[in-house]
Scaffold this active site. Structure first.
Site, PDB file in Angstrom:
ATOM      1  N   GLU A  53       0.576  -1.513  -0.016  1.00  0.00           N
ATOM      2  CA  GLU A  53       0.137  -0.295  -0.171  1.00  0.00           C
ATOM      3  C   GLU A  53       1.125   1.066  -0.653  1.00  0.00           C
ATOM      4  OE1 GLU A  53      -3.649   1.654   2.687  1.00  0.00           O
ATOM      5  OE2 GLU A  53      -1.837   0.972   3.218  1.00  0.00           O
ATOM      6  N   ASP A 126      13.726  -0.897   4.911  1.00  0.00           N
ATOM      7  CA  ASP A 126      12.513  -1.238   4.403  1.00  0.00           C
ATOM      8  C   ASP A 126      12.217  -2.604   5.697  1.00  0.00           C
ATOM      9  OD1 ASP A 126      10.689  -2.906   3.172  1.00  0.00           O
ATOM     10  OD2 ASP A 126      12.006  -3.244   1.180  1.00  0.00           O
ATOM     11  N   ARG A 128       9.338  -4.270   5.513  1.00  0.00           N
ATOM     12  CA  ARG A 128       8.040  -4.822   5.225  1.00  0.00           C
ATOM     13  C   ARG A 128       8.124  -6.828   4.738  1.00  0.00           C
ATOM     14  NH1 ARG A 128       7.452  -2.408  -1.037  1.00  0.00           N
ATOM     15  NH2 ARG A 128       9.602  -2.469  -0.511  1.00  0.00           N
ATOM     16  N   THR A 149       8.426  -7.197 -10.899  1.00  0.00           N
ATOM     17  CA  THR A 149       8.965  -6.264  -9.728  1.00  0.00           C
ATOM     18  C   THR A 149       9.832  -6.117 -10.196  1.00  0.00           C
ATOM     19  OG1 THR A 149      10.264  -6.466  -7.461  1.00  0.00           O
ATOM     20  CG2 THR A 149       9.899  -8.078  -8.794  1.00  0.00           C
TER      21      THR A 149
END
Length: 199
Positions: A53, A126, A128, A149
């Protein structure tokens, strides 16, 4: 793993009609969705995007990043193929959340790059994680991905949770004068493959 399937509905979009599948992380309360088009449970490799998101880029048309452009390009690619899956994961700001993302933006306004801003706030570059992807894709019957990606860590993360990526499909789009440094930081500090020209 605390991921719970909730429901499936039809989602008409400018790019075609998708099925939208809802999932909830019972432990954190975070809600994730998967969009599918065509039959993805037949054992054949599936064109896929795992998208975290980005409210500012996906919904508010921010030019500080390339997220919204990548989301749109991925949906168009799936629609063109007539078959694919997009996972939309609630991991705003590479996992630091929306308010911290705004704080990071303020630091970037003062000269920090995206990695430096996260670190100055006490976060990793990062934050995530992708463990939920295994549960979601298993529910959808998806076995192998052709993953859209530019991020080598995302390929590694998928494989680390048991998801086979047989092909990486570059997704170069959304470059503009406002995100040149952002894209350069992704390439230089996060190892993203950003060398191909925009399409």
């Amino acid at each position: 793993m605390s991921i719970r399937y909730v429901a499936t509905s039809i989602l008409p979009t400018p790019f075609g009609e998708f099925e939208m599948h809802g999932f909830e992380d019972i432990e954190t309360g975070k809600e994730h969705i998967a969009l599918t088009m065509g039959g993805v449970d037949d054992g054949r490799p599936v064109l896929a995007r795992v998208h975290s998101e980005c409210l500012t880029g996906d919904a508010l048309f921010s030019m500080r990043c390339d997220c919204g452009a990548q989301l749109e390009a991925a949906l168009k690619a799936i629609s063109k193929e007539g078959r694919g899956v997009l996972l939309y994961l609630r991991q705003e700001g590479r996992g630091i959340g929306l308010m911290n993302k705004i704080r990071a933006y303020k630091l970037q306004d003062g000269g920090a790059d995206t990695v430096e801003a996260n670190e100055q706030l006490g976060f990793g570059a990062d934050m995530r994680e992708y463990s939920m992807c295994e549960v979601i894709l298993e529910k959808l019957g998806v076995e192998t991905l052709r993953l859209m990606t530019n991020n080598p860590r995302k390929v590694e993360a998928m494989e680390a949770v048991g998801i086979t990526v047989i092909e990486r499909c570059p997704l170069h789009t959304g470059r503009n004068p406002h995100n040149e440094r952002y894209l350069a930081t992704k390439a230089g500090k996060l190892g993203h493959w950003m060398t191909a020209p925009d399409t």
